[in-house]
Design an enzyme around this catalytic site. Structure first.
Site, short mmCIF file in Angstrom:
data_model
loop_
_atom_site.label_atom_id
_atom_site.label_comp_id
_atom_site.label_asym_id
_atom_site.label_seq_id
_atom_site.Cartn_x
_atom_site.Cartn_y
_atom_site.Cartn_z
N GLU A 207 47.81 -55.84 9.82
CA GLU A 207 47.19 -55.74 7.97
C GLU A 207 46.58 -57.65 8.10
OE1 GLU A 207 47.40 -54.09 5.72
OE2 GLU A 207 48.29 -52.42 7.09
N CYS B 7 45.41 -61.49 0.63
CA CYS B 7 44.39 -60.95 1.52
C CYS B 7 43.18 -60.56 1.01
CB CYS B 7 45.29 -60.43 3.06
SG CYS B 7 46.40 -59.28 2.28
#
Length: 446
Positions: free
Chosen positions: A217, A251
């Site tokens: 991720e 993110c």
């Protein structure tokens, strides 16, 4: 309850061997047994909620409300989601054989085995215990390492884990980067990493030595495409809120904006007004409502990007204040930005948003196509044909239309990146699948 074990290479090897031996017992556990473990984990998180808030605040200056939402409430909700759905997820998928209808076939979801989970600093508990809950639901053993940038959070996380699990099933390690490096030398069945693309490459290289499967991720520069008919006030409000959240250190935070030239000033004015409304009182930034930059190195990195952009002609349309004494960056919007500026080269990870203008949608699409695939893409438009064109001609981990973060928040959707922004996905059922092997079983009629 015992204290944190001394973390040495020998200690890591010892626990890895314990989990390797015990993995078959854990793999054979029933849904009820796994749900019992998850229930205990959820109760431990709830019992230590105040400790978690204090720990995260000592590591980062996050607003308490954000911590309770992401590091406590979000974690508990994630665990409960696994509890509520586990029996359904564990059911084999029945397949009708194509050649002989008298035979039987099915897909069985089995545990991967011994897994490594490496967590990030921006949401140190939420983005570590989320994958851990999925690993437990899927019947795995796990060795967990939180970032060295959040030692207080790692300490309370270790206390929680040791109160619930034996080390031969789940073990959490504190310490410096060297501990993570030593862990990566071990032949795990699966590695789940959340962090930067740079470190993601290191993790993937380590996994390749043992042919470990991975879920990465990562991140990247997530664009915002604003159509000429979009509601500029809403765009401005959403961007202000998104960049306030965790100080832009997420993110999936919007990283740059494409807007029509004649809408640029309205967007900047709206952004500045919303930031002022959200965060300022009597002309002063209320710092308890926005996280600081995680450390001096990252503060200097962001300041360097900002200075380079201004030196090359960018206009400070809002914000622009950097307070090194406490690593505070005031929410900032830059206009008149060009692709050659450093701020358009790397992920910003701060409450700074650069704006570029465009004439045609093809120009925007071409720009996005020519760069690494981002983790998120945001589109603001009332024109469905425009939306479909952008979706068809670009690629990203996920997309939210006329909003931000929603594709992440919907736990019925997979969350993950593509290529540079990640490999694999998780959340809900997709997290269970990430930590499971889909085993084909074919049974001939006896």
């Amino acid at each position: 309850m015992t204290g944190a074990p001394q973390t040495t290479t020998q200690e890591l090897q010892r626990i890895f061997e314990l989990q390797t031996e015990n993995q078959w017992n854990v793999k054979a556990s029933t849904a009820e047994q796994r749900k019992e473990k998850l229930t205990k984990l959820k109760a431990a998180v709830e019992a230590h909620a105040d400790d978690i808030v204090a720990a995260v605040q000592s590591d980062t200056r996050k607003p308490e409300a954000e911590i309770r939402m992401t590091e406590v409430g979000g974690v508990m909700g994630n665990i409960q989601l696994n509890i509520d759905n586990l029996e359904e997820w564990m059911k084999p998928a029945i397949v009708q054989p194509s050649a002989n209808p008298d035979d039987k076939a099915k897909i069985v979801y089995e545990a991967r085995g011994v897994c490594l989970i490496l967590g990030p600093w921006n949401f140190p508990l939420g983005l570590t215990f989320g994958p851990l809950a999925a690993a437990i639901a899927a019947g795995n053993c796990a060795m967990v390492k939180l970032t060295d940038l959040c030692p207080a959070t790692a300490a309370i996380a270790g206390k929680i884990v040791r109160s619930v699990f034996d080390e031969n099933e789940v073990a959490l390690f504190e310490g410096e980067v060297s501990v993570a490096e030593a862990l990566l030398e071990l032949p795990f069945n699966h590695i789940f990493f959340t962090g930067s693309p740079r470190v993601g490459k290191i993790v993937m290289n380590a996994a390749a030595k043992n042919l470990s499967s991975v879920t990465l991720e990562l991140g990247g520069k997530s664009p915002v495409v604003v159509d000429e008919g979009a509601d500029i006030d809403k765009v401005a409000a959403d961007l202000a809120q998104a960049k306030q959240f965790n100080g832009g250190q997420a993110c999936i935070s919007p990283d740059y904006v494409f807007v029509k030239e004649d809408k640029k000033d309205a967007l900047a004015k709206g952004f500045a007004a919303r930031v002022k409304e959200n965060l300022y009182a009597d002309g002063k930034l209320q710092k308890e409502n926005i996280a600081q930059i995680v450390n001096k190195r990252n503060f200097e990195r962001v300041k360097g990007m900002f200075d380079d952009a201004v030196a090359k002609g960018a206009t400070v349309a809002a914000g622009g204040e950097f307070e090194e004494s406490d690593l505070t960056v005031h929410p900032t919007m830059l206009t008149d930005v060009t692709p050659q500026m450093k701020i358009m080269q790397d992920e910003i990870f701060a409450p700074v948003i650069p704006v570029m203008t465009y004439e045609s949608l093809d120009e925007v699409i071409g720009y996005i196509e020519a760069r690494d695939k981002p983790l998120a893409l945001y589109i603001y438009s009332k024109d469905q044909e425009m939306v479909e064109k952008v979706l068809t001609r670009t690629s990203s981990g996920g997309v939210t239309v006329n909003g931000v973060f929603s594709h992440y928040l919907e736990n019925k959707l997979p969350f993950g990146g593509v290529n540079h922004s990640g490999i694999g996905s998780y959340h809900g059922y997709f997290g269970f699948k990430a930590f499971s092997h889909e085993r084909a079983v074919y049974m001939h009629k006896a």
